[in-house]
Design a protein around this motif. Structure first.
Motif, mmCIF file in Angstrom:
data_model
loop_
_atom_site.group_PDB
_atom_site.id
_atom_site.type_symbol
_atom_site.label_atom_id
_atom_site.label_comp_id
_atom_site.label_asym_id
_atom_site.label_seq_id
_atom_site.Cartn_x
_atom_site.Cartn_y
_atom_site.Cartn_z
ATOM 1 N N GLY A 116 0.822 -1.215 0.000
ATOM 2 C CA GLY A 116 0.000 0.000 0.000
ATOM 3 C C GLY A 116 0.848 1.254 0.000
ATOM 4 O O GLY A 116 0.538 2.212 -0.720
ATOM 5 N N ASP A 117 1.914 1.240 0.786
ATOM 6 C CA ASP A 117 2.822 2.392 0.807
ATOM 7 C C ASP A 117 3.494 2.594 -0.553
ATOM 8 O O ASP A 117 3.645 3.731 -1.011
ATOM 9 C CB ASP A 117 3.893 2.213 1.891
ATOM 10 C CG ASP A 117 3.319 2.291 3.298
ATOM 11 O OD1 ASP A 117 2.183 2.796 3.454
ATOM 12 O OD2 ASP A 117 4.013 1.846 4.244
ATOM 13 N N ALA A 118 3.894 1.501 -1.190
ATOM 14 C CA ALA A 118 4.542 1.603 -2.497
ATOM 15 C C ALA A 118 3.571 2.162 -3.540
ATOM 16 O O ALA A 118 3.952 2.994 -4.368
ATOM 17 C CB ALA A 118 5.066 0.234 -2.933
ATOM 18 N N ILE A 119 2.327 1.724 -3.487
ATOM 19 C CA ILE A 119 1.322 2.225 -4.427
ATOM 20 C C ILE A 119 1.075 3.707 -4.196
ATOM 21 O O ILE A 119 0.979 4.499 -5.142
ATOM 22 C CB ILE A 119 0.016 1.417 -4.308
ATOM 23 C CG1 ILE A 119 0.228 0.007 -4.841
ATOM 24 C CG2 ILE A 119 -1.138 2.102 -5.034
ATOM 25 C CD1 ILE A 119 -0.904 -0.945 -4.546
ATOM 26 N N GLU A 120 0.997 4.097 -2.937
ATOM 27 C CA GLU A 120 0.781 5.501 -2.603
ATOM 28 C C GLU A 120 1.948 6.366 -3.097
ATOM 29 O O GLU A 120 1.740 7.436 -3.679
ATOM 30 C CB GLU A 120 0.609 5.651 -1.095
ATOM 31 C CG GLU A 120 0.234 7.039 -0.651
ATOM 32 C CD GLU A 120 -0.005 7.116 0.858
ATOM 33 O OE1 GLU A 120 0.460 8.095 1.448
ATOM 34 O OE2 GLU A 120 -0.640 6.207 1.412
ATOM 35 N N ASP A 121 3.172 5.885 -2.885
ATOM 36 C CA ASP A 121 4.349 6.630 -3.352
ATOM 37 C C ASP A 121 4.353 6.747 -4.871
ATOM 38 O O ASP A 121 4.672 7.810 -5.422
ATOM 39 C CB ASP A 121 5.637 5.949 -2.881
ATOM 40 C CG ASP A 121 5.844 6.063 -1.380
ATOM 41 O OD1 ASP A 121 5.168 6.907 -0.738
ATOM 42 O OD2 ASP A 121 6.678 5.301 -0.828
ATOM 43 N N ALA A 122 4.003 5.666 -5.560
ATOM 44 C CA ALA A 122 3.972 5.696 -7.026
ATOM 45 C C ALA A 122 2.909 6.673 -7.521
ATOM 46 O O ALA A 122 3.136 7.401 -8.493
ATOM 47 C CB ALA A 122 3.710 4.294 -7.572
ATOM 48 N N ALA A 123 1.763 6.705 -6.845
ATOM 49 C CA ALA A 123 0.698 7.633 -7.240
ATOM 50 C C ALA A 123 1.142 9.077 -7.039
ATOM 51 O O ALA A 123 0.884 9.941 -7.888
ATOM 52 C CB ALA A 123 -0.576 7.343 -6.443
ATOM 53 N N GLU A 124 1.830 9.342 -5.934
ATOM 54 C CA GLU A 124 2.338 10.698 -5.691
ATOM 55 C C GLU A 124 3.376 11.093 -6.741
ATOM 56 O O GLU A 124 3.357 12.221 -7.247
ATOM 57 C CB GLU A 124 2.931 10.791 -4.289
ATOM 58 C CG GLU A 124 1.894 10.764 -3.183
ATOM 59 C CD GLU A 124 2.517 10.786 -1.791
ATOM 60 O OE1 GLU A 124 3.751 10.927 -1.673
ATOM 61 O OE2 GLU A 124 1.749 10.646 -0.817
ATOM 62 N N ASP A 125 4.280 10.159 -7.081
ATOM 63 C CA ASP A 125 5.295 10.450 -8.099
ATOM 64 C C ASP A 125 4.643 10.712 -9.453
ATOM 65 O O ASP A 125 5.066 11.612 -10.192
ATOM 66 C CB ASP A 125 6.279 9.282 -8.210
ATOM 67 C CG ASP A 125 7.172 9.154 -6.979
ATOM 68 O OD1 ASP A 125 7.227 10.111 -6.176
ATOM 69 O OD2 ASP A 125 7.806 8.088 -6.811
ATOM 70 N N THR A 126 3.616 9.931 -9.765
ATOM 71 C CA THR A 126 2.907 10.133 -11.028
ATOM 72 C C THR A 126 2.221 11.498 -11.052
ATOM 73 O O THR A 126 2.281 12.215 -12.057
ATOM 74 C CB THR A 126 1.868 9.018 -11.243
ATOM 75 O OG1 THR A 126 2.535 7.753 -11.230
ATOM 76 C CG2 THR A 126 1.123 9.191 -12.551
#
Length: 78
Positions: free
Chosen positions: A47-57
């Motif tokens: 979940g943290d990795a997905i959240e970080d990827a969404a923020e980077d996107t």
């Protein structure tokens, strides 16, 4: 006398088998709890990795939009 010895042996065998079974059940329960904890930790990490990827996107989209706006307005540094 033989009956007494065989009875004692049978009783001892039953006690040892039930004692092993309880230990095995406890070990199995502990292993299942540990697996559930590990799965929960993995889910949190995912979940943290997905959240970080969404923020980077989102940041990349904002940067790209700003570049397009600067290009349209003639404020581009390039």
């Amino acid at each position: 006398m033989k009956k007494l010895i065989f009875s004692a042996f049978a009783l001892l065998l039953m006690v040892s088998v039930s004692a092993c079974r309880e230990t095995t059940e406890e070990k199995t329960e502990d292993a299942m709890e540990n697996a559930a904890d590990d799965m929960g930790d993995s889910m949190d990490d995912a979940g943290d990795a997905i959240e970080d990827a969404a923020e980077d996107t989102g940041d990349a989209i904002e940067d790209g939009a700003q570049e397009v706006e600067d290009e349209v307005e003639g404020n581009d540094d390039m």
